[in-house]
Design an enzyme around this catalytic site. Structure first.
Site, PDB file in Angstrom:
ATOM      1  N   ARG A 132       0.781  -1.282   0.075  1.00  0.00           N
ATOM      2  CA  ARG A 132      -0.080   0.001  -0.018  1.00  0.00           C
ATOM      3  C   ARG A 132       0.882   1.114   0.145  1.00  0.00           C
ATOM      4  O   ARG A 132       0.543   2.241  -0.781  1.00  0.00           O
ATOM      5  CB  ARG A 132      -0.889  -0.013   1.107  1.00  0.00           C
ATOM      6  CG  ARG A 132      -2.030  -1.134   0.939  1.00  0.00           C
ATOM      7  CD  ARG A 132      -2.925  -1.235   1.944  1.00  0.00           C
ATOM      8  NE  ARG A 132      -3.968  -2.172   1.856  1.00  0.00           N
ATOM      9  CZ  ARG A 132      -5.212  -2.332   2.571  1.00  0.00           C
ATOM     10  NH1 ARG A 132      -4.865  -2.069   3.891  1.00  0.00           N
ATOM     11  NH2 ARG A 132      -6.018  -3.234   2.363  1.00  0.00           N
ATOM     12  N   TYR A 141      -6.510  -0.836  -6.764  1.00  0.00           N
ATOM     13  CA  TYR A 141      -5.837  -2.165  -5.932  1.00  0.00           C
ATOM     14  C   TYR A 141      -5.192  -1.850  -4.960  1.00  0.00           C
ATOM     15  O   TYR A 141      -4.926  -0.829  -4.367  1.00  0.00           O
ATOM     16  CB  TYR A 141      -5.144  -2.836  -7.223  1.00  0.00           C
ATOM     17  CG  TYR A 141      -3.831  -2.188  -7.871  1.00  0.00           C
ATOM     18  CD1 TYR A 141      -3.449  -2.754  -8.861  1.00  0.00           C
ATOM     19  CD2 TYR A 141      -3.350  -1.097  -7.171  1.00  0.00           C
ATOM     20  CE1 TYR A 141      -2.251  -2.493  -9.424  1.00  0.00           C
ATOM     21  CE2 TYR A 141      -2.086  -0.621  -7.710  1.00  0.00           C
ATOM     22  CZ  TYR A 141      -1.804  -1.232  -8.960  1.00  0.00           C
ATOM     23  OH  TYR A 141      -0.538  -0.375  -9.421  1.00  0.00           O
ATOM     24  N   GLU A 142      -4.997  -3.026  -4.076  1.00  0.00           N
ATOM     25  CA  GLU A 142      -4.471  -3.067  -2.851  1.00  0.00           C
ATOM     26  C   GLU A 142      -5.476  -2.328  -1.662  1.00  0.00           C
ATOM     27  O   GLU A 142      -5.104  -1.482  -0.819  1.00  0.00           O
ATOM     28  CB  GLU A 142      -3.259  -2.133  -2.498  1.00  0.00           C
ATOM     29  CG  GLU A 142      -2.127  -3.015  -3.490  1.00  0.00           C
ATOM     30  CD  GLU A 142      -1.880  -4.616  -3.316  1.00  0.00           C
ATOM     31  OE1 GLU A 142      -2.152  -4.881  -2.059  1.00  0.00           O
ATOM     32  OE2 GLU A 142      -1.559  -5.173  -4.019  1.00  0.00           O
ATOM     33  N   GLY A 143      -6.864  -2.168  -2.029  1.00  0.00           N
ATOM     34  CA  GLY A 143      -7.738  -1.590  -1.230  1.00  0.00           C
ATOM     35  C   GLY A 143      -8.021  -0.224  -1.852  1.00  0.00           C
ATOM     36  O   GLY A 143      -7.257   0.598  -1.941  1.00  0.00           O
TER      37      GLY A 143
END
Length: 593
Positions: A296, A437-439
């Site tokens: 992140r 992506y990655e949250g």
């Protein structure tokens, strides 16, 4: 326009704001020095400019899938070999497994250059290092010795396999199955989607980290385990063996990052894929978060890096493009558009945000290093708490603004920006995934208001605001009262927003949830402004010293003041959206949309 690594800016941020000398003094980093880092970044800049940037456009043609095999985009395989031969893969990999063991702060600066030069390419080493870190922290010594030296060398790459078609970001819904075998291995079966660099021809093997569920596992996220599932099995002597039952079913046709194959991976279509448990059963999600925090932070850097590339292209075009007379000039001759006020406003809006984001990301990376290496436990804990608070902000704010900054770069180009041949549209397309992506930004924002703000009753948030107000007082004392006023008002808005979260989260969590993304943006703007204020103070001090780069330091002051005048005032509207706007979000019934 050719990419130029912003070395002067990177060195300023690393040394003056992120305090690189103190990071290099931490246990485990004794071989690191300011001089070494400067040399590394100079070489990294050459590689980014000369090897990666030139193949970015041709990489936009995309990888090719055929019968389960994926061929990398034109030029990528040869560039990967040169990247590996130059030792760049192992920059922050542990030295005990063949890496260089450098601080995350140093690696982040290099990674920014890779991402700016060629975002699609940069994802392969980023995922490899994330997988390497998870294995290094949680796997058995046998698995570490089997996989990590080859991954640190770049001979093998790594992936993270979380998402499934029915689950998305809700990992409690993971259905991929793992069954225990008599020899201690596991049989893995299921399908994963959106797997970055899940299949390719650049490396000899691909080490997949896969979340799966055992038959007797508890329901939900407490029943998820983590497994190493290699593309090719590894023999006892370290040589590559038979092909595992792992197959790339297809690669996605995407808006951007075409050079990075996003794979649909199928495990166990035949006899079952062989997997090896990482750590203990049912603790896989916690293990995966080891790499997700790094990931992140890395994705936040991707956002600012693509913004930097788009900004450079916009400046270059604005200097060259001649159109219309200068505003207020009697001379009818056209002038370069960089002389038009609105173009200058857009360019400075881009630049000021990028500088603030870079500084905040580097401060977060320095906290990561101190959290892992500081000799005093209380300092490790303090820096871990700071890192945990900053990660959703760096990830969410930098990537959301990348959408705006790359769009603004197209606007500077005018109609030519909408034409693919100028190249700036690729930055806009590539940047769009970073906020997903990655949250997604919404997930980062809920994490920020919930776990990171309400979870500790605002302790870290309030401590940061105290640091901001200390900087405000220093700005007043240094004669930078305009920036001090803007930062003081923004800090007051942030304090009000934090108070709203703390007042409502326990009993009425939907209220702060409704304003969570504005809250994340507000905190990004305020903490970015704090870094700009610190930069201004340092620039004001340094510019009076003998041999100072007066032009560079004057530009730092100018950019900080622009940030104060044009970006910090946005916090007023954001705090209103957080405190006053929740009702309007929650009031409408679903059938009104």
């Amino acid at each position: 326009m050719n990419y130029q690594a912003p070395l002067k800016e990177l060195n300023f941020v690393l040394n003056q704001l992120a305090e690189l000398p103190s990071v290099c003094s931490l246990p485990g980093y004794e071989d690191c020095s300011v001089e070494l880092v400067e040399a590394i970044l100079e070489e990294g800049a050459k590689f980014a400019e000369q090897e990666l940037a030139p193949i970015n456009r041709q990489g936009d043609q995309g990888a090719r899938w055929q019968d389960g095999a994926v061929t990398a985009a034109p030029g990528f395989k040869a560039a990967w070999q040169r990247y590996v031969e130059s030792g760049w893969v192992g920059l922050r990999a542990p030295a005990e497994f063949g890496g260089q063991g450098l601080p995350a702060l140093v690696a982040l600066a290099a990674e920014e250059m890779w991402c700016s030069a060629n975002l699609a390419f940069s994802l392969a080493p980023m995922l490899t290092l994330g997988a390497l870190e998870a294995i290094a922290h949680h796997a058995s010594d046998e698995l570490k010795q089997r996989y990590l030296p080859r991954m640190a060398a770049g001979e093998w790459t790594g992936t993270m396999n979380l998402t499934e078609p029915q689950a998305g970001s809700d990992l409690a819904q993971v259905r991929t199955r793992a069954e225990r075998q008599a020899d201690g291995s596991y049989r893995i079966s299921g399908q994963k989607i959106f797997i970055t660099w899940g299949e390719h021809d650049m490396a000899d093997n691909i080490v997949h980290l896969v979340l799966a569920r055992l038959p007797d596992a508890p329901a939900g996220v407490k029943g998820i385990s983590l497994f190493i599932v290699p593309k090719l099995l590894v023999n006892a002597d370290g040589s590559l063996g038979a092909r595992n039952d792992v197959r790339c079913v297809s690669i996605e046709h995407k808006l951007g990052i075409h050079g990075s194959p996003t794979a649909v991976m199928s495990f166990g279509d035949q006899e079952g894929a062989t997997g090896f448990l990482v750590g203990e059963e049912n603790k896989g999600l916690a293990y995966m978060f080891t790499m997700m925090n790094h990931a992140r932070l890395g994705v936040g850097v991707e956002g600012l890096a693509v913004s930097e590339r788009a900004y450079q292209a916009a400046v270059s075009y604005a200097r060259e493009r001649v159109q219309s007379r200068a505003v207020g000039s009697p001379d009818a001759a056209g002038v370069p558009i960089i002389r038009h006020p609105d173009i200058r406003r857009m360019l400075m809006t881009m630049r000021a945000q990028i500088e603030a984001q870079r500084a905040l990301a580097c401060v977060a990376a320095a906290a990561l290093d101190r959290a892992g290496h500081h000799p005093q436990p209380e300092e490790r804990a303090k820096n871990q708490a700071l890192l945990d608070f900053l990660i959703p902000i760096v990830k969410g704010w930098c990537t959301e603004q990348a959408n705006e900054i790359t769009s603004m770069a197209i606007q500077v180009h005018g109609g030519m920006g909408y034409i693919e041949e100028t190249g700036v549209a690729q930055y806009y397309r590539d940047a769009r995934i970073t906020a997903i992506y990655e949250g997604t930004t919404g997930i980062q924002a809920l994490d920020l208001v919930g776990r990171k703000t309400a979870g500790d009753k605002g302790a870290v948030a309030q401590a940061l605001l105290e640091e901001v107000l200390l900087t405000v007082r220093e700005l007043d004392g240094a004669g930078l009262s305009d920036l001090a006023r803007a930062l003081r008002k923004a800090a007051a808005d942030a304090s009000r927003a934090i108070g709203f979260v703390l007042e409502h989260f326990a009993a009425e969590p939907q209220w702060p949830a409704a304003g969570s993304v504005p809250f994340l943006k507000l905190m990004g703007i305020v903490l970015g402004g704090w870094q700009m204020g610190r930069a201004a103070l340092i620039a004001e001090r340094l510019r009076h010293e003998e041999g100072a780069d007066v032009s560079f330091l004057a530009n730092k002051l100018m950019t900080a003041r622009f940030y104060g005048a044009h970006l910090l005032p946005q916090t007023g509207a954001l705090v209103h959206a957080i405190v006053e706007g929740a009702e309007s979000v929650l009031a409408l019934p679903e059938d009104q949309f």
